[in-house]
Design a protein around this motif. Sequence first.
Motif, PDB file in Angstrom:
ATOM      1  N   ALA A   1       0.838  -1.202   0.000  1.00 12.47           N
ATOM      2  CA  ALA A   1       0.000   0.000   0.000  1.00 12.47           C
ATOM      3  C   ALA A   1       0.871   1.249   0.000  1.00 12.47           C
ATOM      4  O   ALA A   1       2.055   1.211   0.358  1.00 12.47           O
ATOM      5  N   GLY A   2       0.266   2.366  -0.393  1.00 15.68           N
ATOM      6  CA  GLY A   2       0.995   3.628  -0.398  1.00 15.68           C
ATOM      7  C   GLY A   2       0.072   4.774  -0.751  1.00 15.68           C
ATOM      8  O   GLY A   2      -1.061   4.565  -1.202  1.00 15.68           O
ATOM      9  N   PHE A   3       0.550   5.989  -0.557  1.00 13.43           N
ATOM     10  CA  PHE A   3      -0.218   7.164  -0.944  1.00 13.43           C
ATOM     11  C   PHE A   3      -0.212   7.305  -2.470  1.00 13.43           C
ATOM     12  O   PHE A   3       0.543   6.620  -3.171  1.00 13.43           O
ATOM     13  N   VAL A   4      -1.033   8.202  -2.979  1.00 17.71           N
ATOM     14  CA  VAL A   4      -1.124   8.439  -4.418  1.00 17.71           C
ATOM     15  C   VAL A   4       0.228   8.915  -4.956  1.00 17.71           C
ATOM     16  O   VAL A   4       0.929   9.707  -4.320  1.00 17.71           O
ATOM     17  N   ASN A   5       0.597   8.392  -6.131  1.00 18.63           N
ATOM     18  CA  ASN A   5       1.816   8.807  -6.847  1.00 18.63           C
ATOM     19  C   ASN A   5       3.101   8.565  -6.048  1.00 18.63           C
ATOM     20  O   ASN A   5       4.054   9.342  -6.137  1.00 18.63           O
ATOM     21  N   GLN A   6       3.124   7.483  -5.284  1.00 22.24           N
ATOM     22  CA  GLN A   6       4.332   7.129  -4.541  1.00 22.24           C
ATOM     23  C   GLN A   6       5.045   5.921  -5.150  1.00 22.24           C
ATOM     24  O   GLN A   6       6.069   5.480  -4.632  1.00 22.24           O
ATOM     25  N   GLY A   7       4.498   5.365  -6.234  1.00 21.98           N
ATOM     26  CA  GLY A   7       5.197   4.296  -6.943  1.00 21.98           C
ATOM     27  C   GLY A   7       4.862   2.886  -6.506  1.00 21.98           C
ATOM     28  O   GLY A   7       5.621   1.956  -6.786  1.00 21.98           O
ATOM     29  N   LYS A   8       3.707   2.687  -5.856  1.00 20.26           N
ATOM     30  CA  LYS A   8       3.398   1.348  -5.335  1.00 20.26           C
ATOM     31  C   LYS A   8       3.228   0.315  -6.445  1.00 20.26           C
ATOM     32  O   LYS A   8       3.665  -0.833  -6.304  1.00 20.26           O
ATOM     33  N   SER A   9       2.597   0.701  -7.565  1.00 16.47           N
ATOM     34  CA  SER A   9       2.398  -0.258  -8.658  1.00 16.47           C
ATOM     35  C   SER A   9       3.727  -0.608  -9.322  1.00 16.47           C
ATOM     36  O   SER A   9       4.028  -1.784  -9.565  1.00 16.47           O
ATOM     37  N   THR A  10       4.523   0.422  -9.614  1.00 22.48           N
ATOM     38  CA  THR A  10       5.824   0.190 -10.246  1.00 22.48           C
ATOM     39  C   THR A  10       6.724  -0.646  -9.342  1.00 22.48           C
ATOM     40  O   THR A  10       7.385  -1.588  -9.788  1.00 22.48           O
ATOM     41  N   PHE A  11       6.749  -0.317  -8.053  1.00 22.26           N
ATOM     42  CA  PHE A  11       7.565  -1.065  -7.099  1.00 22.26           C
ATOM     43  C   PHE A  11       7.139  -2.531  -7.051  1.00 22.26           C
ATOM     44  O   PHE A  11       7.979  -3.439  -7.055  1.00 22.26           O
ATOM     45  N   THR A  12       5.836  -2.777  -7.015  1.00 23.65           N
ATOM     46  CA  THR A  12       5.333  -4.146  -6.899  1.00 23.65           C
ATOM     47  C   THR A  12       5.674  -4.965  -8.137  1.00 23.65           C
ATOM     48  O   THR A  12       6.087  -6.126  -8.041  1.00 23.65           O
ATOM     49  N   VAL A  13       5.510  -4.363  -9.312  1.00 28.44           N
ATOM     50  CA  VAL A  13       5.867  -5.065 -10.549  1.00 28.44           C
ATOM     51  C   VAL A  13       7.375  -5.313 -10.599  1.00 28.44           C
ATOM     52  O   VAL A  13       7.833  -6.410 -10.932  1.00 28.44           O
ATOM     53  N   SER A  14       8.158  -4.297 -10.228  1.00 25.03           N
ATOM     54  CA  SER A  14       9.609  -4.371 -10.362  1.00 25.03           C
ATOM     55  C   SER A  14      10.254  -5.348  -9.388  1.00 25.03           C
ATOM     56  O   SER A  14      11.098  -6.161  -9.777  1.00 25.03           O
TER      57      SER A  14
END
Length: 491
Positions: free
Chosen positions: A199-212
């Motif tokens: 989880a994370g706040f908006v525009n903190q990179g949670k999707s990119t981090f999870t994929v990466s």
Amino acid sequence: MEKRQIVECNFVFSLWKNPILFLDYGQLQDEYFLTEEGKFYYNIGKELFKSKFVKFDEVALSTYFVGKDSIKLTYDTYGGYSTVREILSIVEPDNIEGYFDNMIKGKIIKDLLNVGIDVDLDRADKMSVDELYEHYDKILSTLFMSNPSNFELEDISISDNDINFLNEGNDMGIQFHEYSPRMNYHSLGFPKGELSMVAGFVNQGKSTFTVSNILYPIAKRGEMVGMIANEQTIIKIKTLLLSMVMFREMKEYSLPRRTLRKGNFTSTQLEILAKAKDKYNSILANNFKFIKMYDYNPTKLRKAVRLLASLGCELILYDVLKIDTSSNSANNPAWMELINTSKDLMQMCSKLNIAGLITMQLDQNRNDRRVLTNELITGAKGVNEVLSESWMIRILRKDEYTGQPHDCKAYTFKYDDKGKILKGSDKKPIKEYLELKEDEAFMVAFHTKSRSDEVGTQIIFKSILDFATYQEIGYCSIVESQPQQYKKKEG
């Protein structure tokens, strides 16, 4: 069949009347059409749209039929443009979703009959596709759940097989240690049959981090992962993954993400991309499945999860679970949807024996918090109850860098030649503090729930955003400070 002709006619000629709709409905195969007329007009419309025609008038059709004598003959047999004109005057493209639903429902009913399932046609005719799915899903689930073979009295004694099972590490979750060894260690991977969260706040990179740092290393290792996205597009995900492949596998640093998005590549860049494409396809193409979900409903989500599980996905990410404020009401508060969806996903993970993972947005009104905890989730209690592992991430703030007022005290441990952590005279691990440079970016992950370890661990990553990459570098010790707006005024 006459009714089926009307159904397909309404759908196809709505596309003809508003060709831009082919962007949403232009990927159907012939098997979806049960009439020759529907198939014929749909394929002509699709070809016209691909040829950049934005209005399917008599002139456009005359141009299309040049050199296509056999197709023109069939077209004339069906009545030529007079038939087209008459139908276009009747159909209403705004009803395209209803037309499409009826058409797909007809195919599903035919498929059910073909495999020997009895269908109450009068009842089915009054249902939508989703209602039809729910109806038969409920029947099958009830039949199987009522079967005594669904439970079994187990032997509680320990056997040699149990010891071997544990010895082989089978009770560990799906491992993602290649780029996040500390994070993986504290989670013991992401367990099958359970639901976990980033989880994370908006525009903190949670999707990119999870994929990466989670999906990429699992897929690279040869295990299949799936992603259901309601925000990210397939080209965005492909670009992210391509950046990672070039940076991690090829040590190629000349094509950052911005350059990829801008295009207009040089011949040298095209040569690099050709090699990157081959490398990408060899390690990821067969092991990473993607579904774009344009609008959320529980039935569609269950279908998507089951499809990915049937394809062999061992870990499935749903990106992003968030509150839909448009559906908020006194009788059905939006936060209840979060809880119900998370419970639904957890139950599916258990039934299908897959590792489930969600990304989730935190309460944006509380983004001044330094230490992230479960109370930052709206409806936290209900969502948190179903989770096995929970990590929350945010970008490190400038006043938390080395030597700054809220220095996060980033550190790693000292190791001996054999890789064992060194301990001091007080029997505690010896820390080696890290210097965080001002011109670099960092991400912090907070471990907020675990069924495998103590919570509260903070792990710090160096962010290489040009290549959607996060390098785990150590731990840190961020402490909460009183938000500025709550500090007492002096004097």
